[in-house]
Design an enzyme around this catalytic site. Sequence first.
Site, short mmCIF file in Angstrom:
data_model
loop_
_atom_site.label_atom_id
_atom_site.label_comp_id
_atom_site.label_asym_id
_atom_site.label_seq_id
_atom_site.Cartn_x
_atom_site.Cartn_y
_atom_site.Cartn_z
N THR A 36 -1.58 -1.39 -4.40
CA THR A 36 -2.33 -0.16 -4.62
C THR A 36 -1.46 0.82 -5.40
OG1 THR A 36 -1.57 0.96 -2.59
CG2 THR A 36 -3.49 -0.49 -2.40
N VAL A 41 4.76 0.93 0.72
CA VAL A 41 5.68 1.23 -0.37
C VAL A 41 5.44 2.69 -0.76
CG1 VAL A 41 6.46 0.59 -2.67
CG2 VAL A 41 5.50 -1.15 -1.16
N ILE A 55 0.83 -1.20 0.00
CA ILE A 55 0.00 0.00 0.00
C ILE A 55 0.86 1.25 0.00
CG2 ILE A 55 -1.92 -1.13 1.17
CD1 ILE A 55 -1.05 0.24 3.74
N ASP A 56 0.33 2.29 -0.58
CA ASP A 56 0.97 3.60 -0.57
C ASP A 56 0.52 4.35 0.67
OD1 ASP A 56 2.50 5.69 -1.34
OD2 ASP A 56 1.28 6.30 -3.06
N LYS A 57 1.17 5.45 0.94
CA LYS A 57 0.83 6.26 2.11
C LYS A 57 -0.23 7.29 1.79
CE LYS A 57 3.65 9.59 3.17
NZ LYS A 57 2.81 10.82 3.04
#
Length: 803
Positions: free
Chosen positions: A543, A481, A318-320
């Site tokens: 994502t 990530v 997942i991204d932030k």
Amino acid sequence: MSASNESAAGKSADGTETEKPKELTPGAEEGLSEAEARTRLAQFGYNEIREEPSGPLRSILGRLWGPIPWMLEAALVLEVVLGKLAGPALIAVWLVFSAVLGGVQERRARTALDLLRSRLQVSSRVRRAGNWQILPAREIVPGDLVHVRMGDIVPADFTIDEGTVEVDQSALTGESGVVPRSRGETIYSASSVGRGEASGTVTATGPRTYYGRTAELVRTARSVGHLDQLLFTVVRYLVNIDAVLAVALVAAVLWRGEDLLPLIPFFLVLVIATVPVTMPAAFTVANAVEARTLTNKGVLVTGLSALQEAATMDVLCIDKTGTLTQNKESLAALVPFAGESEDEVLTWAAASCDEATQGPVELAILGAFKDRSLQPLSRKKFVPFDPAIKHSEAHVNRDGQALRVVLGAPLVVQQLAEPQPELMARVEALAASGARVLAVAAGPEEHLSIRGLVALADSLRDDAAELVKAIQQLGVKVLMVTGDTRATAQAVSRAVGIGGHFGDAEDSLHNPLEYDGFANFYPEEKFHLVQTLQRSGRITGMTGDGVNDAPALKQAEVGIAVHSASDVAKASAQIVLTVPGLQGIVSVVSGGRRVYRRMLTWTITKIARTVELAALLTIGYIATGFFVTPLALIAVIVVLNDIVTITLATDRVQGSSTPRQWDVREIAKIGGVLALGWLVLGFVILWAAMNILKLPTLQIQTLMFVYLMYSAQATIYITRVPGRFWSLAPSRYVAAATIGNVAIASILAAWGILMASVPVVLLAGTLGAVLVASVLLDQVKISVFQQTGLLGSSSPSGVNAST
């Protein structure tokens, strides 16, 4: 195409002349007024083309043509040649029934996907009455002033007034590769922007565009999923079993010196009973029903196979931004260097931003710039932010001096500018709070100096930690990530419960599961991370939001475009989140596991029923010299059971709390055990009917018919839950279909329709024997499930009260 080649008419992507509508130029640079836009919308219509679906009759007739229908039709002809009429009539009914049922379910699935399409809209930046705004692409009209940037799908044909872009026209020309487009040139609807930004005036919309439609995002065709491969494997095994039994039957008939011709229709019907005629409809409906349910939870499933894969997904990257955070950037701090003031740092940063982009970073910096009433620099050239190089830049004129300004990731800017020893220490201090830190440098072309740092705060979502925990409790490893600095990533990751052990791109290629996440990541490195995880046997979810995330989203078994994703990212993903945060991902995993449980019930039941039917008919013929159930009644059994197959898509199930892997051997083991148990009871009933009750052959065949029907319905109840079969009520559709099958079989047998009648007391006795055997087999099933772990543990929260 060069500007010199442009004429009033213009040229399409393939070089043909296209007429340019007249009087479309908006006033000055303000764009159309709302009143003028409404007038043109009434004149030109919405920017879309509606597809005309094929008629129901054509769909049904198409299902009567193909390898499976051919085998059924061959069986029908052979029965007629042998002088039989009842069998061919039932086979004909079976053919028509399957075709109509498949056509109806396909239409329902298409309706569900049309609903998804209606909710998955392409949005565009449009200037109306002097203000930039985000509008649905379908509302764009000729004459509108629009802006596109990297990652966008071009919403309509328009002529560039300002800027330069590289566009991929493969959707139009079929040829891969990008082509540059600049001022005065035309770019076409359905092209995708690979790099750069541009503003321009719309010249054609809807059916008047070269492509002839708004960019199409929903992609229902994908490569064969793991579940599809499993089903083909199961069918292959069942066909092998049929082949062995067929050889044994032929050998017995030859030993007796009997004619083989009457066996040919039986072999054909046996193969058809093995091949799941309604399988495509059943699985499509199961996924479509769940996909439609997910739309109410902010999830659009554009690739139905992704739901199947979500059940087995065990790693999620997942991204932030926008996923764990609110994606609402605000200026948190300005740190000037080398004698610069905060206002000067903000002025430099604002020069590298453009309002038309409408990105959160740009809006935060420009908003703060306007709040301080600062004077902008005279900008001569602007290069928008590119994830591949992690910075934007501008060429400005200040006090008569030409200067280059760069805004981007500190590590990248540091490589472009003169060394600044204290840079990373200050970055680490700002990032420790979870802020996103950008560096700004300015100076002559080859002598940039770092002027300061810009810290942007993006608050964590209130539910981020709770939802990360929910995903982890589903047995999914969560990896963060991000392209942000390690300090920023660690602060956010620790806050939401993922952990602080972070690696870099090199680490991601070796044992990535040893880390909690990866920082300073470039988009293309996500693709390599997904491949590494897949090579280690992991089912991976990813994502993404940008055009450069598209390869990773396509590579992942479960590609998820987040709420703020670009059009190209949404087109590449199989799942699109329409609301910020992770709740949609939790819903997808839970929904996928519900689909898995329903299809597992179908698969085990299919194996058990097929083995039971094939073995009972073959061994029964060898032992008695006649088919214990006539071929015509086999057709009735298959038709009635197919009805239940479709209704399983709506069944109430318990979602597993851990990822579920498809194991053909274990599934076959459970199906085989159940089939063996039913065979024992079947031969006991056959022996009793022949030797104790002394029933004539026709009544024996009727009794075995109802037995096969009763046991098939019981098998569904036994396999649909890991515990006692009465522990969870089925959906009303499954209950109605199974009870209805029992009632229909009983009425046909009692009244002697299509078969010899038998006393009701014998039907009741057979049903009672099946119920007693169901309780015993249910205990055997529980033991086998516990040994194999096939169904895992059940989560009450996973119950879906579908009806």
